[in-house]
Design a protein around this motif. Sequence first.
Motif, PDB file in Angstrom:
ATOM      1  N   LYS A   1     -36.633  50.117   4.104  1.00 21.50           N
ATOM      2  CA  LYS A   1     -37.332  51.378   4.385  1.00 21.50           C
ATOM      3  C   LYS A   1     -37.409  52.311   3.184  1.00 21.50           C
ATOM      4  O   LYS A   1     -38.185  53.256   3.198  1.00 21.50           O
ATOM      5  CB  LYS A   1     -36.632  52.113   5.535  1.00 21.50           C
ATOM      6  N   VAL A   2     -36.570  52.071   2.159  1.00 18.47           N
ATOM      7  CA  VAL A   2     -36.492  53.022   1.045  1.00 18.47           C
ATOM      8  C   VAL A   2     -36.962  52.450  -0.290  1.00 18.47           C
ATOM      9  O   VAL A   2     -37.084  53.184  -1.257  1.00 18.47           O
ATOM     10  CB  VAL A   2     -35.056  53.587   0.891  1.00 18.47           C
ATOM     11  N   GLU A   3     -37.220  51.160  -0.337  1.00 24.02           N
ATOM     12  CA  GLU A   3     -37.613  50.533  -1.591  1.00 24.02           C
ATOM     13  C   GLU A   3     -38.884  51.195  -2.149  1.00 24.02           C
ATOM     14  O   GLU A   3     -39.733  51.609  -1.367  1.00 24.02           O
ATOM     15  CB  GLU A   3     -37.855  49.032  -1.371  1.00 24.02           C
ATOM     16  N   PRO A   4     -39.005  51.349  -3.459  1.00 17.61           N
ATOM     17  CA  PRO A   4     -38.168  50.766  -4.516  1.00 17.61           C
ATOM     18  C   PRO A   4     -36.920  51.602  -4.829  1.00 17.61           C
ATOM     19  O   PRO A   4     -36.198  51.303  -5.758  1.00 17.61           O
ATOM     20  CB  PRO A   4     -39.101  50.753  -5.729  1.00 17.61           C
ATOM     21  N   ASN A   5     -36.671  52.644  -4.055  1.00 17.96           N
ATOM     22  CA  ASN A   5     -35.463  53.443  -4.257  1.00 17.96           C
ATOM     23  C   ASN A   5     -34.239  52.680  -3.752  1.00 17.96           C
ATOM     24  O   ASN A   5     -34.356  51.747  -2.962  1.00 17.96           O
ATOM     25  CB  ASN A   5     -35.572  54.783  -3.521  1.00 17.96           C
ATOM     26  N   PRO A   6     -33.056  53.102  -4.160  1.00 19.92           N
ATOM     27  CA  PRO A   6     -31.819  52.444  -3.716  1.00 19.92           C
ATOM     28  C   PRO A   6     -31.436  52.864  -2.300  1.00 19.92           C
ATOM     29  O   PRO A   6     -31.860  53.905  -1.803  1.00 19.92           O
ATOM     30  CB  PRO A   6     -30.786  52.948  -4.723  1.00 19.92           C
ATOM     31  N   MET A   7     -30.613  52.025  -1.686  1.00 18.82           N
ATOM     32  CA  MET A   7     -30.023  52.362  -0.389  1.00 18.82           C
ATOM     33  C   MET A   7     -28.795  53.219  -0.668  1.00 18.82           C
ATOM     34  O   MET A   7     -27.933  52.834  -1.458  1.00 18.82           O
ATOM     35  CB  MET A   7     -29.626  51.090   0.360  1.00 18.82           C
ATOM     36  N   VAL A   8     -28.740  54.397  -0.047  1.00 14.05           N
ATOM     37  CA  VAL A   8     -27.636  55.323  -0.314  1.00 14.05           C
ATOM     38  C   VAL A   8     -27.126  55.895   0.999  1.00 14.05           C
ATOM     39  O   VAL A   8     -27.908  56.288   1.862  1.00 14.05           O
ATOM     40  CB  VAL A   8     -28.073  56.475  -1.256  1.00 14.05           C
ATOM     41  N   GLY A   9     -25.807  55.932   1.118  1.00 17.56           N
ATOM     42  CA  GLY A   9     -25.149  56.564   2.252  1.00 17.56           C
ATOM     43  C   GLY A   9     -24.252  57.677   1.754  1.00 17.56           C
ATOM     44  O   GLY A   9     -23.882  57.721   0.574  1.00 17.56           O
ATOM     45  N   CYS A  10     -23.886  58.584   2.667  1.00 17.52           N
ATOM     46  CA  CYS A  10     -23.049  59.724   2.293  1.00 17.52           C
ATOM     47  C   CYS A  10     -22.188  60.136   3.477  1.00 17.52           C
ATOM     48  O   CYS A  10     -22.665  60.188   4.615  1.00 17.52           O
ATOM     49  CB  CYS A  10     -23.948  60.888   1.867  1.00 17.52           C
ATOM     50  N   VAL A  11     -20.930  60.398   3.199  1.00 18.41           N
ATOM     51  CA  VAL A  11     -19.980  60.865   4.209  1.00 18.41           C
ATOM     52  C   VAL A  11     -19.294  62.113   3.661  1.00 18.41           C
ATOM     53  O   VAL A  11     -18.881  62.144   2.494  1.00 18.41           O
ATOM     54  CB  VAL A  11     -18.929  59.769   4.534  1.00 18.41           C
ATOM     55  N   ILE A  12     -19.183  63.144   4.499  1.00 15.79           N
ATOM     56  CA  ILE A  12     -18.505  64.380   4.115  1.00 15.79           C
ATOM     57  C   ILE A  12     -17.208  64.473   4.918  1.00 15.79           C
ATOM     58  O   ILE A  12     -17.232  64.354   6.145  1.00 15.79           O
ATOM     59  CB  ILE A  12     -19.392  65.614   4.375  1.00 15.79           C
ATOM     60  N   VAL A  13     -16.098  64.655   4.207  1.00 18.23           N
ATOM     61  CA  VAL A  13     -14.771  64.652   4.826  1.00 18.23           C
ATOM     62  C   VAL A  13     -14.062  65.971   4.552  1.00 18.23           C
ATOM     63  O   VAL A  13     -14.057  66.460   3.422  1.00 18.23           O
ATOM     64  CB  VAL A  13     -13.922  63.471   4.282  1.00 18.23           C
ATOM     65  N   LYS A  14     -13.467  66.521   5.591  1.00 14.95           N
ATOM     66  CA  LYS A  14     -12.664  67.744   5.462  1.00 14.95           C
ATOM     67  C   LYS A  14     -11.382  67.525   6.255  1.00 14.95           C
ATOM     68  O   LYS A  14     -11.433  67.145   7.427  1.00 14.95           O
ATOM     69  CB  LYS A  14     -13.450  68.944   6.026  1.00 14.95           C
ATOM     70  N   GLU A  15     -10.256  67.727   5.592  1.00 19.68           N
ATOM     71  CA  GLU A  15      -8.943  67.574   6.242  1.00 19.68           C
ATOM     72  C   GLU A  15      -8.825  66.217   6.947  1.00 19.68           C
ATOM     73  O   GLU A  15      -8.434  66.124   8.111  1.00 19.68           O
ATOM     74  CB  GLU A  15      -8.696  68.738   7.198  1.00 19.68           C
ATOM     75  N   GLU A  16      -9.181  65.162   6.205  1.00 20.96           N
ATOM     76  CA  GLU A  16      -9.078  63.770   6.675  1.00 20.96           C
ATOM     77  C   GLU A  16      -9.915  63.484   7.927  1.00 20.96           C
ATOM     78  O   GLU A  16      -9.606  62.581   8.705  1.00 20.96           O
ATOM     79  CB  GLU A  16      -7.614  63.372   6.912  1.00 20.96           C
ATOM     80  N   ARG A  17     -10.984  64.249   8.122  1.00 20.27           N
ATOM     81  CA  ARG A  17     -11.863  64.047   9.283  1.00 20.27           C
ATOM     82  C   ARG A  17     -13.310  64.051   8.793  1.00 20.27           C
ATOM     83  O   ARG A  17     -13.712  64.909   8.009  1.00 20.27           O
ATOM     84  CB  ARG A  17     -11.635  65.201  10.265  1.00 20.27           C
ATOM     85  N   ILE A  18     -14.087  63.074   9.252  1.00 24.83           N
ATOM     86  CA  ILE A  18     -15.503  63.028   8.889  1.00 24.83           C
ATOM     87  C   ILE A  18     -16.224  64.152   9.622  1.00 24.83           C
ATOM     88  O   ILE A  18     -16.182  64.227  10.851  1.00 24.83           O
ATOM     89  CB  ILE A  18     -16.131  61.660   9.235  1.00 24.83           C
ATOM     90  N   ILE A  19     -16.876  65.025   8.848  1.00 19.08           N
ATOM     91  CA  ILE A  19     -17.615  66.138   9.459  1.00 19.08           C
ATOM     92  C   ILE A  19     -19.120  65.979   9.322  1.00 19.08           C
ATOM     93  O   ILE A  19     -19.884  66.707   9.952  1.00 19.08           O
ATOM     94  CB  ILE A  19     -17.170  67.510   8.890  1.00 19.08           C
ATOM     95  N   GLY A  20     -19.556  65.026   8.484  1.00 17.13           N
ATOM     96  CA  GLY A  20     -20.986  64.804   8.302  1.00 17.13           C
ATOM     97  C   GLY A  20     -21.270  63.428   7.744  1.00 17.13           C
ATOM     98  O   GLY A  20     -20.464  62.877   6.988  1.00 17.13           O
ATOM     99  N   GLU A  21     -22.405  62.866   8.150  1.00 19.24           N
ATOM    100  CA  GLU A  21     -22.829  61.562   7.661  1.00 19.24           C
ATOM    101  C   GLU A  21     -24.350  61.560   7.497  1.00 19.24           C
ATOM    102  O   GLU A  21     -25.064  62.253   8.225  1.00 19.24           O
ATOM    103  CB  GLU A  21     -22.491  60.448   8.656  1.00 19.24           C
ATOM    104  N   GLY A  22     -24.815  60.762   6.561  1.00 20.33           N
ATOM    105  CA  GLY A  22     -26.248  60.615   6.387  1.00 20.33           C
ATOM    106  C   GLY A  22     -26.563  59.435   5.498  1.00 20.33           C
ATOM    107  O   GLY A  22     -25.683  58.881   4.839  1.00 20.33           O
ATOM    108  N   TRP A  23     -27.824  59.046   5.480  1.00 22.65           N
ATOM    109  CA  TRP A  23     -28.284  57.987   4.589  1.00 22.65           C
ATOM    110  C   TRP A  23     -29.742  58.258   4.268  1.00 22.65           C
ATOM    111  O   TRP A  23     -30.416  59.027   4.952  1.00 22.65           O
ATOM    112  CB  TRP A  23     -28.077  56.598   5.197  1.00 22.65           C
ATOM    113  N   HIS A  24     -30.197  57.632   3.192  1.00 25.87           N
ATOM    114  CA  HIS A  24     -31.607  57.740   2.823  1.00 25.87           C
ATOM    115  C   HIS A  24     -32.367  56.863   3.806  1.00 25.87           C
ATOM    116  O   HIS A  24     -32.211  55.649   3.797  1.00 25.87           O
ATOM    117  CB  HIS A  24     -31.792  57.280   1.382  1.00 25.87           C
ATOM    118  N   GLN A  25     -33.159  57.481   4.669  1.00 26.78           N
ATOM    119  CA  GLN A  25     -33.764  56.769   5.796  1.00 26.78           C
ATOM    120  C   GLN A  25     -35.124  56.181   5.496  1.00 26.78           C
ATOM    121  O   GLN A  25     -35.451  55.107   5.996  1.00 26.78           O
ATOM    122  CB  GLN A  25     -33.849  57.707   7.001  1.00 26.78           C
TER     123      GLN A  25
END
Length: 157
Positions: free
Chosen positions: A22-46
């Motif tokens: 879905k993202v080519e020719p761009n790379p596949m990228v994911g992201c996780v945001i963590v605060k105090e050892e807990r995931i508070i946000g997630e996303g990826w290049h869709q």
Amino acid sequence: MNSSDELYMRRVLELAELGRGKVEPNPMVGCVIVKEERIIGEGWHQNYGEAHAERNAVDSVSNQEDIIGSTVYVNLEPCSHYGKTPPCSNLLIRHQVKRVVVSNIDPNPLVDGGGIRRMKEAGIKVDVGILQGEGERLNCLFFQQIIAKTHPGSVPH
């Protein structure tokens, strides 16, 4: 590096994989945001041309104030240039994250360490190389395309 870095980066790579086809020719990228050892946000290049993983992860956080002082995990260095979207490195600086953990440096000459440099200059701790091999395998075609464009005649691995 702390003991949780690998765990969170594995989740980042799972999220990145959701962009396959879905993202080519761009790379596949994911992201996780963590605060105090807990995931508070997630996303990826869709989808190609749409928001990057970092923007989607930031937007997924219900209380934006929670991002201040958080750790952001991303498999590819946050971009540092204006393209179809504004620089993700600026986004993370603006949200005052404390630390960014990156799997791979973006070999694109428009980035190539610029995002990391910009974040460090803003006082963000940046760690690079967590699950680097897995990140390279995930985006091997992207890396090969960039190498072929920037170093004509070289043989991509």
